[in-house]
Design a protein around this motif. Structure first.
Motif, mmCIF file in Angstrom:
data_model
loop_
_atom_site.group_PDB
_atom_site.id
_atom_site.type_symbol
_atom_site.label_atom_id
_atom_site.label_comp_id
_atom_site.label_asym_id
_atom_site.label_seq_id
_atom_site.Cartn_x
_atom_site.Cartn_y
_atom_site.Cartn_z
ATOM 1 N N LYS A 1 14.640 -3.012 1.856
ATOM 2 C CA LYS A 1 13.423 -2.476 2.399
ATOM 3 C C LYS A 1 13.110 -0.947 1.872
ATOM 4 N N ILE A 2 11.884 -0.769 1.487
ATOM 5 C CA ILE A 2 11.258 0.376 1.033
ATOM 6 C C ILE A 2 10.402 0.989 1.956
ATOM 7 N N SER A 3 10.641 2.181 2.493
ATOM 8 C CA SER A 3 9.846 2.633 3.480
ATOM 9 C C SER A 3 8.907 3.556 2.852
ATOM 10 N N ASP A 4 7.790 4.328 3.256
ATOM 11 C CA ASP A 4 6.931 5.062 2.898
ATOM 12 C C ASP A 4 6.795 5.107 1.351
ATOM 13 N N SER A 5 6.348 3.927 0.863
ATOM 14 C CA SER A 5 6.313 3.533 -0.529
ATOM 15 C C SER A 5 5.488 4.575 -1.349
ATOM 16 N N GLN A 6 6.153 4.660 -2.488
ATOM 17 C CA GLN A 6 5.420 5.839 -3.382
ATOM 18 C C GLN A 6 5.084 5.092 -4.842
ATOM 19 N N LEU A 7 3.940 5.657 -5.486
ATOM 20 C CA LEU A 7 3.525 5.186 -6.593
ATOM 21 C C LEU A 7 4.922 4.867 -7.731
ATOM 22 N N GLY A 8 5.671 5.786 -7.560
ATOM 23 C CA GLY A 8 6.900 5.691 -8.422
ATOM 24 C C GLY A 8 7.842 4.606 -8.011
ATOM 25 N N ASP A 9 7.725 3.912 -7.079
ATOM 26 C CA ASP A 9 8.346 2.945 -6.478
ATOM 27 C C ASP A 9 7.989 1.542 -7.392
ATOM 28 N N ALA A 10 6.901 1.605 -8.050
ATOM 29 C CA ALA A 10 6.417 0.440 -8.822
ATOM 30 C C ALA A 10 7.550 0.129 -9.906
ATOM 31 N N GLN B 1 0.763 -1.060 0.079
ATOM 32 C CA GLN B 1 -0.055 -0.203 0.068
ATOM 33 C C GLN B 1 0.949 1.394 -0.171
ATOM 34 N N GLU B 2 0.362 2.046 -0.752
ATOM 35 C CA GLU B 2 1.187 3.341 -0.687
ATOM 36 C C GLU B 2 1.596 4.150 0.634
ATOM 37 N N ALA B 3 2.737 4.462 0.930
ATOM 38 C CA ALA B 3 3.059 4.986 2.341
ATOM 39 C C ALA B 3 3.353 3.791 3.183
ATOM 40 N N GLU B 4 3.194 2.818 2.874
ATOM 41 C CA GLU B 4 3.594 1.269 3.756
ATOM 42 C C GLU B 4 4.914 0.948 3.470
ATOM 43 N N THR B 5 5.502 -0.024 4.428
ATOM 44 C CA THR B 5 6.832 -0.635 4.151
ATOM 45 C C THR B 5 6.899 -1.690 3.546
ATOM 46 N N VAL B 6 7.885 -2.138 2.638
ATOM 47 C CA VAL B 6 7.713 -3.549 2.088
ATOM 48 C C VAL B 6 9.322 -3.982 1.888
ATOM 49 N N THR B 7 9.528 -5.236 2.133
ATOM 50 C CA THR B 7 10.783 -5.752 2.120
ATOM 51 C C THR B 7 10.889 -6.932 0.977
ATOM 52 N N LEU B 8 11.996 -6.807 0.167
ATOM 53 C CA LEU B 8 12.105 -7.645 -0.852
ATOM 54 C C LEU B 8 13.204 -8.574 -0.678
ATOM 55 N N SER B 9 13.262 -9.827 -0.790
ATOM 56 C CA SER B 9 14.150 -10.690 -0.087
ATOM 57 C C SER B 9 15.370 -11.196 -1.336
ATOM 58 N N CYS B 10 16.398 -11.422 -1.160
ATOM 59 C CA CYS B 10 17.423 -11.883 -1.887
ATOM 60 C C CYS B 10 18.443 -12.718 -1.190
ATOM 61 N N THR B 11 18.859 -13.797 -1.541
ATOM 62 C CA THR B 11 19.768 -14.593 -1.222
ATOM 63 C C THR B 11 20.726 -14.685 -2.147
ATOM 64 N N TYR B 12 22.186 -15.377 -1.826
ATOM 65 C CA TYR B 12 23.071 -15.580 -2.668
ATOM 66 C C TYR B 12 23.949 -16.671 -2.212
ATOM 67 N N ASP B 13 24.761 -17.218 -3.177
ATOM 68 C CA ASP B 13 25.441 -18.276 -2.749
ATOM 69 C C ASP B 13 27.146 -18.153 -3.251
ATOM 70 N N THR B 14 27.984 -17.930 -2.363
ATOM 71 C CA THR B 14 29.255 -17.612 -2.772
ATOM 72 C C THR B 14 30.367 -18.147 -1.607
ATOM 73 N N SER B 15 31.402 -18.559 -2.103
ATOM 74 C CA SER B 15 32.629 -18.867 -1.122
ATOM 75 C C SER B 15 33.608 -17.641 -0.867
ATOM 76 N N GLU B 16 33.367 -16.582 -1.624
ATOM 77 C CA GLU B 16 33.916 -15.453 -1.508
ATOM 78 C C GLU B 16 33.841 -14.683 -0.176
ATOM 79 N N SER B 17 34.862 -13.836 0.078
ATOM 80 C CA SER B 17 34.681 -13.139 1.300
ATOM 81 C C SER B 17 34.585 -11.714 0.883
ATOM 82 N N ASP B 18 35.130 -11.298 -0.209
ATOM 83 C CA ASP B 18 35.167 -10.270 -0.590
ATOM 84 C C ASP B 18 34.388 -10.070 -1.893
#
Lengths: 113, 117
Positions: free
Chosen positions: A78-87, A14-31
Motif C-alpha cells: 500500500k502506497i499512501s499519499d502517492s507522489q509523482l516520484g512513486d511512478a 491520482q497524486e496524494a491518493e492511496t494505491v494497493t499493489l497485489s502479490c501472491t506467492y506459492d510456497t510450502s516453507e514456513s520460514d
C-alpha cells in the motif's frame, strides 16, 4: 516450486491518493522473506520494504506499508499519499534463507498529477 | 549508492562477439546474483554464487558463463552474442549468512546495458 504472481501489469493512482499493489506467492516453507522493490525509469532497483514471515506485524516504511496474509499467501503493498516520484515498476520478491530470490513480473505504477 | 559496482555501464557490440561483465559486491556480502532484464520485461534469474561456489542456476544459456573469484567479485561472460541478448544485466549481492540465519535483502548494482547490433 516457488512462484510469485503479480496479477496487475499496470496500475494508476491520482497524486496524494492511496494505491494497493497485489502479490501472491506459492510456497510450502514456513520460514521465508518477502520484499517489494521499486524500479524507476533510471532502471535502478531499490528496496522499498521487507517482511519476515515469522513476524505477524505488517512492515511499514513511511508512506509504504504491506498487508501480509500468511495463510492466504498474499503480500500486498500500500502506497499512501502517492507522489509523482512513486511512478515506477514495482516487483514483489520471495526468498528462503540460503536460497535464490524469486521475482514477480512487476506492476507498472503511473501517478497522475 | 547500493555499494554494488558493475562495469561497464554501457556496452555496444556486434553479433558473434564475446563480452565480460564485472561485478563487485558490497563489502562483506558473500552471495552474488546475476539477472537479465530485457526491455519492458521482468527479472530473469541467471545464476547465484556463494563464497566462490555456484549455488543456484536459473535460465542461463550455455553461451553464458559466470564465476566468483576469491576476492568475491564476479564476472559474467557472454559469448556468441545474438541480437536477443541485448538487455540490462544486473548484479546483486546479499549477506547470506546461511540457512539458519536471517536473510538480508538483495542490493543491486546499476546494471550493465548491453546492446548487440
Amino acid at each position: 516450486a516457488q512462484t510469485v504472481t503479480q496479477s496487475q501489469p499496470e496500475m494508476s493512482v491520482q497524486e496524494a491518493e492511496t494505491v494497493t499493489l497485489s502479490c501472491t506467492y506459492d510456497t510450502s516453507e514456513s520460514d521465508y522473506y518477502l520484499f517489494w522493490y521499486k524500479q524507476p525509469p533510471s532502471r535502478q532497483m531499490i528496496l522499498v520494504i521487507r517482511q519476515e514471515a515469522y513476524k505477524q506485524q505488517n512492515a511499514t516504511e513511511n508512506r509504504f506499508s504491506v498487508n501480509f496474509q500468511k495463510a492466504a499467501k498474499s503480500f500486498s503493498l500500500k502506497i499512501s499519499d502517492s507522489q509523482l516520484g512513486d511512478a515506477a515498476m514495482y516487483f514483489c520478491a520471495y526468498t528462503i534463507p540460503g536460497n535464490q530470490f524469486y521475482f514477480g513480473t512487476g506492476t507498472s505504477l503511473t501517478v497522475i498529477p | 549508492d547500493s555499494g554494488v559496482t558493475q562495469t561497464p555501464k554501457h556496452l555496444i557490440t556486434a553479433t558473434g562477439q564475446r563480452v565480460t561483465l564485472r561485478c563487485s559486491p558490497r563489502s562483506g556480502d558473500l552471495s552474488v546474483y546475476w539477472y537479465q532484464q530485457s526491455l519492458d520485461q521482468g527479472l530473469q534469474f541467471l545464476i547465484q554464487y556463494y563464497n566462490g561456489e555456484e549455488r543456484a542456476k536459473g535460465n542461463i544459456l550455455e553461451r553464458f558463463s559466470a564465476q566468483q573469484f576469491p576476492d568475491l567479485h564476479s564476472e559474467l561472460n557472454l559469448s556468441s552474442l545474438e541480437l536477443g541478448d541485448s538487455a540490462l544485466y544486473f548484479c546483486a549481492s546479499s549477506v547470506d549468512l546461511g540457512l539458519d540465519s536471517p536473510t538480508g535483502e538483495l542490493f543491486f548494482g546499476e546494471g550493465s546495458r548491453l546492446t548487440v547490433l
